[in-house]
Design a protein around this motif. Sequence first.
Motif, mmCIF file in Angstrom:
data_model
loop_
_atom_site.group_PDB
_atom_site.id
_atom_site.type_symbol
_atom_site.label_atom_id
_atom_site.label_comp_id
_atom_site.label_asym_id
_atom_site.label_seq_id
_atom_site.Cartn_x
_atom_site.Cartn_y
_atom_site.Cartn_z
ATOM 1 N N VAL A 65 9.896 22.984 23.406
ATOM 2 C CA VAL A 65 8.794 22.016 23.318
ATOM 3 C C VAL A 65 9.102 20.750 24.125
ATOM 4 C CG1 VAL A 65 7.337 20.725 21.677
ATOM 5 C CG2 VAL A 65 8.224 22.952 21.052
ATOM 6 N N PHE A 66 10.364 20.553 24.476
ATOM 7 C CA PHE A 66 10.763 19.364 25.247
ATOM 8 C C PHE A 66 11.452 19.802 26.535
ATOM 9 C CE2 PHE A 66 11.333 18.499 20.671
ATOM 10 C CZ PHE A 66 10.350 17.551 20.494
ATOM 11 N N ASP A 67 11.472 18.919 27.531
ATOM 12 C CA ASP A 67 12.291 19.184 28.706
ATOM 13 C C ASP A 67 13.091 17.928 29.057
ATOM 14 O OD1 ASP A 67 10.743 17.477 30.440
ATOM 15 O OD2 ASP A 67 9.248 19.063 30.554
ATOM 16 N N ASP B 85 2.128 25.785 32.731
ATOM 17 C CA ASP B 85 2.394 27.132 33.254
ATOM 18 C C ASP B 85 3.802 27.144 33.835
ATOM 19 O OD1 ASP B 85 2.471 29.586 34.452
ATOM 20 O OD2 ASP B 85 0.454 29.465 35.303
ATOM 21 N N SER B 86 4.726 27.763 33.129
ATOM 22 C CA SER B 86 6.132 27.735 33.543
ATOM 23 C C SER B 86 6.376 28.574 34.801
ATOM 24 C CB SER B 86 7.028 28.228 32.400
ATOM 25 O OG SER B 86 6.542 29.453 31.900
ATOM 26 N N ARG B 87 5.391 29.389 35.208
ATOM 27 C CA ARG B 87 5.572 30.207 36.418
ATOM 28 C C ARG B 87 5.438 29.366 37.684
ATOM 29 N NH1 ARG B 87 0.984 34.391 34.845
ATOM 30 N NH2 ARG B 87 0.052 32.352 34.462
ATOM 31 N N ILE B 88 4.788 28.204 37.543
ATOM 32 C CA ILE B 88 4.621 27.321 38.698
ATOM 33 C C ILE B 88 5.813 26.369 38.748
ATOM 34 C CG2 ILE B 88 3.142 25.557 39.752
ATOM 35 C CD1 ILE B 88 0.781 26.825 38.247
ATOM 36 N N SER B 89 6.375 26.180 39.925
ATOM 37 C CA SER B 89 7.638 25.428 40.058
ATOM 38 C C SER B 89 7.552 24.012 39.497
ATOM 39 C CB SER B 89 8.078 25.374 41.521
ATOM 40 O OG SER B 89 7.043 24.793 42.302
ATOM 41 N N ASP B 90 6.417 23.325 39.696
ATOM 42 C CA ASP B 90 6.318 21.953 39.197
ATOM 43 C C ASP B 90 5.696 21.902 37.796
ATOM 44 O OD1 ASP B 90 3.752 22.654 39.828
ATOM 45 O OD2 ASP B 90 3.255 20.766 40.859
ATOM 46 N N GLY B 91 5.597 23.067 37.148
ATOM 47 C CA GLY B 91 5.060 23.100 35.787
ATOM 48 C C GLY B 91 3.632 22.638 35.714
ATOM 49 N N GLY B 92 2.757 23.241 36.526
ATOM 50 C CA GLY B 92 1.360 22.833 36.571
ATOM 51 C C GLY B 92 0.678 22.917 35.209
ATOM 52 N N ALA B 93 -0.186 21.950 34.946
ATOM 53 C CA ALA B 93 -0.863 21.896 33.649
ATOM 54 C C ALA B 93 -2.060 22.824 33.635
ATOM 55 C CB ALA B 93 -1.299 20.471 33.352
ATOM 56 N N CYS B 94 -2.279 23.488 32.488
ATOM 57 C CA CYS B 94 -3.445 24.338 32.289
ATOM 58 C C CYS B 94 -4.465 23.568 31.466
ATOM 59 C CB CYS B 94 -3.058 25.621 31.560
ATOM 60 S SG CYS B 94 -1.731 26.533 32.372
ATOM 61 N N VAL C 102 8.631 11.135 23.961
ATOM 62 C CA VAL C 102 9.820 10.612 24.645
ATOM 63 C C VAL C 102 10.896 10.466 23.574
ATOM 64 C CG1 VAL C 102 10.820 8.686 25.927
ATOM 65 C CG2 VAL C 102 8.460 9.393 26.393
ATOM 66 N N LEU C 103 12.052 11.076 23.810
ATOM 67 C CA LEU C 103 13.160 11.051 22.837
ATOM 68 C C LEU C 103 14.288 10.189 23.382
ATOM 69 C CD1 LEU C 103 11.507 13.752 22.392
ATOM 70 C CD2 LEU C 103 13.598 14.710 21.438
ATOM 71 N N VAL C 104 14.665 9.163 22.618
ATOM 72 C CA VAL C 104 15.716 8.234 23.053
ATOM 73 C C VAL C 104 16.766 8.111 21.955
ATOM 74 C CG1 VAL C 104 16.214 5.872 23.806
ATOM 75 C CG2 VAL C 104 14.006 6.900 24.366
#
Length: 474
Positions: free
Chosen positions: A92-94, A49-58, A72-74
């Motif tokens: 899709v990534f952060d 949920d992008s509305r929650i500051s820490d990106g809470g999982a649904c 994980v992208l390296v």
Amino acid sequence: MTQSVIVQVGQCGNQIGCRFWDLALREHAHVNKRGVYDEALSSFFRNVDSRISDGGACGVGERIQHLKARAVLVDMEEGVVNEILQGPLREVFDSTQLLTDVSGSGNNWAVGHMTYGSAYREQIVDKLRKAAEHCDCLQCFFLIHSMGGGTGSGLGTKVLKLLEEEFPDVCRIVTSVYPSAEDDVITSPYNSVLAMKELTEHADCVIPVENQSLVDIVNKIKYMSDGGKPGSVIKRDSAIISGRGGLSGAEKPFDAMNNIVANLLLNITSSARFEGSLNMDLNEIAMNLVPFPRLHYLVPSLTPLYTLADVNVPSRRLDQMFSDAFSKNHQLIRADPKHSLYLACALMVRGNVQVSDLRRNIERLRPSLPFVSWNQEGWKTGLCSVPPVGHSHSLLALANNTCLKSTFVELSERFTKLYRKKAHLHHYLHVDGMEQSCFSEAVTSLSSLIEEYDHLDATKGKIVLDATRLSIAT
């Protein structure tokens, strides 16, 4: 449902990974019409949920808010990762999932493994742990990398070693792209042999894919798309020919080749993502196909090869599909399993296929496939009810077969040609922590692997009698 994490290392690994996520999203969108975060999605995606500051999982059963890949992208060059972040997959990534540098590894295994492996060790472990913490039941790490360059081979195998150290109980399945003999990286035989030692020691399963095989397959498909075969036309804008058809925009140079490897991964993970009458657990691949720990290299073959394409080709009959899976034209590596020894084989089928169809085809094919005497029943089967987009069914065969020996012998010979003249060796020995003994240990490890295949090949056609047993007094 369990979850898995995909680790993409180097330019090739990230390009294939990008195609996997693109096509996986398309596949799930085709199946998931209600926009609800289900167990199939949870296996490779988080719902944030992008509305929650820490990106809470649904949780499962809630509406899809914001899907994040379990990845994980390296890469030690930032080009490919930056391209992904500027493209359609950027959401899709952060930043917590990415690790890049600017200078690259200069096609040098030692720079990737020793220099960057040491410098970025803590950051890599931190990102892997965070990805693992987001999973309720972590089942498998998939590592995607290439063997010929510096970052893919060097840092890729360093990441593999870290996975074993940090998560010893989690299965490690590696997809390794092997260079062709005409590879333009002069040091690729060094990089590949040095990487082979690490793969042999630290992976649970390795699925080798050869560049040249991919080129040959793409050329055949393009021939069909140009009307080479009557009644077989592949639309020019299909997903297999270009990046179009998924989320991607313009066609990129290796998209067609990378799509084939991405489809391989879609098929391997299908049982983990969807329901089926005979689901195959990812752990079962290593459990059933690897009778000897070091001999964990599996020959992949795939049919249809143009999965997810918009293809105007008459569907292959089911029985023909099974025959295709055991033909050289459908293998992603150039080898000849039918004239070598099978240690075990897995068939992963998708679509409306019955267990009886599976058994009938195994019985039909069995006489032509030479199995090792002590594992004549060495078949593992999986049935996933959800077919690939645009097809009624598909089949992936993974064979543990001694035919891989020829690939490894060829690689060893290419290595020896360079090493005998000590060509380019100084580039490696100038790297801190790299010694000449690393080369001799790597080639010894490869020679030992070839000998193990040789030893098994020598038993072909021989009937091995059961060991005598003690009589039990009654």
